[in-house]
Scaffold this active site. Structure first.
Site, PDB file in Angstrom:
ATOM      1  N   ASN A 166     -14.690  -4.842   3.157  1.00 14.97           N
ATOM      2  CA  ASN A 166     -13.959  -6.100   2.989  1.00 14.97           C
ATOM      3  C   ASN A 166     -14.757  -7.286   3.520  1.00 14.97           C
ATOM      4  O   ASN A 166     -14.786  -8.357   2.913  1.00 14.97           O
ATOM      5  CB  ASN A 166     -12.600  -6.024   3.694  1.00 14.97           C
ATOM      6  N   CYS A 192      -5.646  -9.128   3.416  1.00 16.69           N
ATOM      7  CA  CYS A 192      -6.756  -8.264   3.816  1.00 16.69           C
ATOM      8  C   CYS A 192      -7.969  -9.031   4.339  1.00 16.69           C
ATOM      9  O   CYS A 192      -8.289  -8.944   5.520  1.00 16.69           O
ATOM     10  CB  CYS A 192      -7.146  -7.352   2.652  1.00 16.69           C
ATOM     11  N   THR A 224      -5.425  -0.460   7.323  1.00 15.97           N
ATOM     12  CA  THR A 224      -6.767  -0.871   7.723  1.00 15.97           C
ATOM     13  C   THR A 224      -6.773  -1.109   9.234  1.00 15.97           C
ATOM     14  O   THR A 224      -6.014  -1.947   9.733  1.00 15.97           O
ATOM     15  CB  THR A 224      -7.183  -2.153   6.978  1.00 15.97           C
ATOM     16  N   GLY A 267      -8.117 -15.389   0.492  1.00 12.54           N
ATOM     17  CA  GLY A 267      -6.894 -15.313   1.291  1.00 12.54           C
ATOM     18  C   GLY A 267      -6.315 -13.925   1.169  1.00 12.54           C
ATOM     19  O   GLY A 267      -7.044 -12.956   0.936  1.00 12.54           O
ATOM     20  N   LYS A 275      -7.814 -11.375   7.710  1.00 14.28           N
ATOM     21  CA  LYS A 275      -7.501 -10.657   8.953  1.00 14.28           C
ATOM     22  C   LYS A 275      -8.523  -9.543   9.225  1.00 14.28           C
ATOM     23  O   LYS A 275      -8.891  -9.304  10.378  1.00 14.28           O
ATOM     24  CB  LYS A 275      -6.077 -10.103   8.917  1.00 14.28           C
ATOM     25  N   GLU A 280      -7.805   2.598   2.312  1.00 12.04           N
ATOM     26  CA  GLU A 280      -7.330   2.303   0.957  1.00 12.04           C
ATOM     27  C   GLU A 280      -8.076   1.091   0.413  1.00 12.04           C
ATOM     28  O   GLU A 280      -8.200   0.084   1.079  1.00 12.04           O
ATOM     29  CB  GLU A 280      -5.817   2.034   0.998  1.00 12.04           C
ATOM     30  N   VAL A 287       0.829  -1.213   0.000  1.00 13.10           N
ATOM     31  CA  VAL A 287       0.000   0.000   0.000  1.00 13.10           C
ATOM     32  C   VAL A 287       0.861   1.260   0.000  1.00 13.10           C
ATOM     33  O   VAL A 287       0.648   2.180  -0.789  1.00 13.10           O
ATOM     34  CB  VAL A 287      -0.954  -0.007   1.224  1.00 13.10           C
ATOM     35  N   ARG A 296       0.755 -14.149   1.387  1.00 12.62           N
ATOM     36  CA  ARG A 296       0.267 -14.095   2.773  1.00 12.62           C
ATOM     37  C   ARG A 296      -1.155 -14.665   2.839  1.00 12.62           C
ATOM     38  O   ARG A 296      -2.018 -14.275   2.073  1.00 12.62           O
ATOM     39  CB  ARG A 296       0.314 -12.653   3.283  1.00 12.62           C
ATOM     40  N   GLU A 309      -4.272  -5.684  -4.848  1.00 10.11           N
ATOM     41  CA  GLU A 309      -2.989  -6.131  -5.381  1.00 10.11           C
ATOM     42  C   GLU A 309      -3.241  -6.726  -6.759  1.00 10.11           C
ATOM     43  O   GLU A 309      -4.239  -7.387  -6.991  1.00 10.11           O
ATOM     44  CB  GLU A 309      -2.352  -7.163  -4.445  1.00 10.11           C
TER      45      GLU A 309
HETATM   46  P1  NAD Z   1       3.143  -4.625   3.951  1.00 10.35           P
HETATM   47  O1  NAD Z   1       3.573  -5.611   4.953  1.00 10.35           O
HETATM   48  O2  NAD Z   1       3.412  -4.886   2.507  1.00 10.35           O
HETATM   49  O3  NAD Z   1       3.791  -3.202   4.289  1.00 10.35           O
HETATM   50  C1  NAD Z   1       3.901  -2.678   5.573  1.00 10.35           C
HETATM   51  C2  NAD Z   1       5.251  -1.990   5.681  1.00 10.35           C
HETATM   52  O4  NAD Z   1       5.311  -1.283   6.918  1.00 10.35           O
HETATM   53  C3  NAD Z   1       6.426  -2.968   5.682  1.00 10.35           C
HETATM   54  O5  NAD Z   1       7.336  -2.623   4.643  1.00 10.35           O
HETATM   55  C4  NAD Z   1       7.039  -2.802   7.068  1.00 10.35           C
HETATM   56  O6  NAD Z   1       8.450  -2.965   7.063  1.00 10.35           O
HETATM   57  C5  NAD Z   1       6.635  -1.377   7.399  1.00 10.35           C
HETATM   58  N1  NAD Z   1       6.634  -1.069   8.823  1.00 10.35           N
HETATM   59  C6  NAD Z   1       6.137  -1.797   9.848  1.00 10.35           C
HETATM   60  N2  NAD Z   1       6.331  -1.163  11.020  1.00 10.35           N
HETATM   61  C7  NAD Z   1       6.939   0.000  10.722  1.00 10.35           C
HETATM   62  C8  NAD Z   1       7.386   1.089  11.490  1.00 10.35           C
HETATM   63  N3  NAD Z   1       7.223   1.099  12.802  1.00 10.35           N
HETATM   64  N4  NAD Z   1       7.977   2.146  10.867  1.00 10.35           N
HETATM   65  C9  NAD Z   1       8.148   2.129   9.537  1.00 10.35           C
HETATM   66  N5  NAD Z   1       7.737   1.112   8.740  1.00 10.35           N
HETATM   67  C10 NAD Z   1       7.146   0.066   9.325  1.00 10.35           C
HETATM   68  O7  NAD Z   1       1.594  -4.387   4.183  1.00 10.35           O
HETATM   69  P2  NAD Z   1       0.524  -3.826   3.130  1.00 10.35           P
HETATM   70  O8  NAD Z   1      -0.026  -4.948   2.338  1.00 10.35           O
HETATM   71  O9  NAD Z   1       1.084  -2.643   2.427  1.00 10.35           O
HETATM   72  O10 NAD Z   1      -0.624  -3.356   4.131  1.00 10.35           O
HETATM   73  C11 NAD Z   1      -0.480  -2.211   4.932  1.00 10.35           C
HETATM   74  C12 NAD Z   1      -1.832  -1.843   5.509  1.00 10.35           C
HETATM   75  O11 NAD Z   1      -2.730  -1.503   4.456  1.00 10.35           O
HETATM   76  C13 NAD Z   1      -2.512  -2.960   6.285  1.00 10.35           C
HETATM   77  O12 NAD Z   1      -3.241  -2.401   7.337  1.00 10.35           O
HETATM   78  C14 NAD Z   1      -3.450  -3.561   5.261  1.00 10.35           C
HETATM   79  O13 NAD Z   1      -4.550  -4.185   5.856  1.00 10.35           O
HETATM   80  C15 NAD Z   1      -3.885  -2.337   4.495  1.00 10.35           C
HETATM   81  N6  NAD Z   1      -4.322  -2.601   3.131  1.00 10.35           N
HETATM   82  C16 NAD Z   1      -3.655  -3.510   2.371  1.00 10.35           C
HETATM   83  C17 NAD Z   1      -4.070  -3.725   1.069  1.00 10.35           C
HETATM   84  C18 NAD Z   1      -3.364  -4.739   0.197  1.00 10.35           C
HETATM   85  O14 NAD Z   1      -3.923  -5.105  -0.826  1.00 10.35           O
HETATM   86  N7  NAD Z   1      -2.165  -5.187   0.552  1.00 10.35           N
HETATM   87  C19 NAD Z   1      -5.151  -3.011   0.529  1.00 10.35           C
HETATM   88  C20 NAD Z   1      -5.792  -2.065   1.335  1.00 10.35           C
HETATM   89  C21 NAD Z   1      -5.361  -1.872   2.642  1.00 10.35           C
END
Ligand code: NAD
Length: 447
Positions: A226, A278, A121, A275, A281, A152, A11, A345, A156
């Site tokens: 979701n 998102c 999220t 799976g 969880k 957001e 994201v 994941r 993906e």
């Molecule tokens: P991700 O694991 O790909 O990215 C999270 C990033 O945050 C990682 O690179 C991690 O190293 C970094 N991070 C963690 N703790 C940190 C800190 N204290 N300081 C700085 N960086 C830190 O996760 P994602 O898939 O990008 O999801 C992020 C959020 O967005 C989640 O809450 C998810 O539910 C939500 N979301 C994800 C999607 C999706 O399709 N992946 C879509 C919408 C919303």
């Protein structure tokens, strides 16, 4: 505008690159130093269609940069997006420790006004906690910060497209100043005032709805959306089970239902279940926050239960044909939780493989993009160079992810390579009649 993104994952990186693309200056921060080093070398830590061009171009133009130092990242920024992970805890609750840590540090490090936006999220009421944290660690000064929720909705596999051409932008705010800043930030997307990097002749010209709510409602919109989509999938999987019992075809049922505009065809695909990082969880976290607030969301607990049962059911289908699984060779096509991503994941494919391995099956697998990540989770997994190698000598093949590549394979060759031409099509990718006519023992879902 000067923007900081904290958390440069699926994201954060897409958000940062797209905001740079529409003209903002963006610094992406991550505490994973290796990830930042990779990005600084000009490489992408994830696969996402169209993202590499965007990152390269905007880095080159000086609008996008990366750092592991939060202080450096937030220094010039007026708007800070929190995009860190919110993984599930053992009991299904969302682990908000990264969100809290980032909020605390922003409080400590900021000397000028910041709008802190939660894009991760999160359960309802998290915004309230972020606000308190900023105040406590920011020396008790509230006026220095506004908090907003901006969930957001990107998917993906089409994340860049979804970010630049969203169905809607939702912002939850408590102060008109926060709304003003977010309107200004999204202005080019709202009115398509940018050159589309995806479509040479972009026809997407309709204005994007910009929904302004209070923070709690915005937080709920994400979890509810979701969970609703997950409900559609589990509903259809239940219909698929009934179809199998009565000899109907779930694909036709979905088509007939989907023609009703009140229902729509999307997310009515029966299969191995949902799976990814998102749905599973978020569903559990939604149930949990509801419970904490005094509401028993039994409907969603059932949605989760149905989803978790999909893998056991697939194993049963294989057993019904193969009798004894031990020492059989089963090939798996697809490891990613869905096509066009390398994300594994909570992938149903990996859940299935784990169950097969536990039964003593010799599993071999192929995925166009996700093998490296799958091997990080399952180092002993035997990965092949291509789908044909997976088929070679197999007693059965399972289609676990519906990559387009699999639909276009030479099935005559596949059949000739297999020890037994048994296919469990866990994503209903193939035409049943055709597969049977070719001599496959063909098992699908709900057909
Ligand atoms: P991700 O694991 O790909 O990215 C999270 C990033 O945050 C990682 O690179 C991690 O190293 C970094 N991070 C963690 N703790 C940190 C800190 N204290 N300081 C700085 N960086 C830190 O996760 P994602 O898939 O990008 O999801 C992020 C959020 O967005 C989640 O809450 C998810 O539910 C939500 N979301 C994800 C999607 C999706 O399709 N992946 C879509 C919408 C919303």
């Amino acid at each position: 505008m000067e923007i900081c993104i904290v958390g440069t994952g699926y994201v954060g990186l897409v958000t940062g690159a797209c905001l740079a693309e529409i003209g903002h200056r963006v610094v992406c921060v991550d505490d994973d130093r290796e990830k930042i080093a990779t990005l600084k070398r000009g490489e992408l830590p994830i696969f996402e269609p169209g993202l590499d061009n965007l990152v390269t171009r905007n880095r080159g133009a000086g609008r996008l940069s990366f750092t592991a130092d939060l202080k450096e990242g937030i220094e010039a920024a007026t708007v800070i997006f929190i995009c860190v992970g919110t993984p599930p805890l053992e009991d299904g609750d969302a682990d908000l420790s990264a969100v809290e840590q980032v909020a605390r540090r922003i409080g400590e490090l900021s000397s000028a006004y910041k709008l802190v936006v939660e894009k991760s999220t999160v359960p309802v009421q998290t915004g309230m906690w972020i606000e308190k944290t900023l105040k406590v660690y920011g020396g008790g000064v509230n006026e220095r910060f506004d908090v907003a929720s901006n969930p957001e909705f990107l998917r993906e596999g089409s994340a860049v497209e979804d970010f630049l051409h969203p169905d809607r932008i939702v912002v939850g705010v408590e102060h008109p100043r926060a709304e003003r800043l977010l309107r200004e930030l999204y202005e080019p997307i709202l009115h398509r005032a940018f050159t589309c990097p995806i479509h040479s002749k972009c026809e997407k010209v309709r204005p994007v709805p910009f929904l302004v709510t209070d923070i709690k409602s915005a937080e709920l919109i994400k979890h509810a959306s979701n969970s609703f989509l997950a409900t559609k999938i589990s509903f259809m999987n239940s219909v698929a089970d009934l179809c199998e019992l009565v000899g109907a075809d779930v694909e036709l049922v979905a088509e007939g239902m989907g023609l009703d505009r009140r229902i729509g065809r999307a997310f009515l695909n029966a299969g191995l279940g949902f799976g990814g990082f998102c749905f599973p969880k978020d569903l559990q976290a939604f149930v949990k926050i509801a419970e904490k607030c005094g509401y028993d969301f039994g409907l969603l607990r059932e949605v989760d239960r149905i989803n978790q049962a999909r893998i056991a059911q697939a194993i049963k289908k294989l057993k019904d044909q193969l009798w004894i699984l031990k020492e059989k060779v089963v090939g798996v096509w697809g490891l990613a939780f869905k096509p066009d991503t390398d994300d594994v994941r909570y992938s149903p494919a990996l859940a299935l493989i784990n169950r097969l391995l536990a039964e003593g099956v010799a599993v071999k697998a192929y995925d166009p993009k996700a093998m490296e990540r799958a091997l990080q989770q399952l180092p002993s997994l035997v990965c092949c160079q291509n789908p044909y190698e997976v088929a070679s000598g197999a007693d059965a093949l399972v289609v676990a992810t519906e990559w387009k590549e699999f639909a276009n394979l030479d099935l005559t060759r596949v059949k000739s390579l297999m020890r037994r031409p048994l296919i469990l099509d866990g994503r209903n990718l193939f035409d049943r009649q055709k597969m049977k006519a070719m001599g496959f023992e063909y098992l699908a879902i709900g057909r």
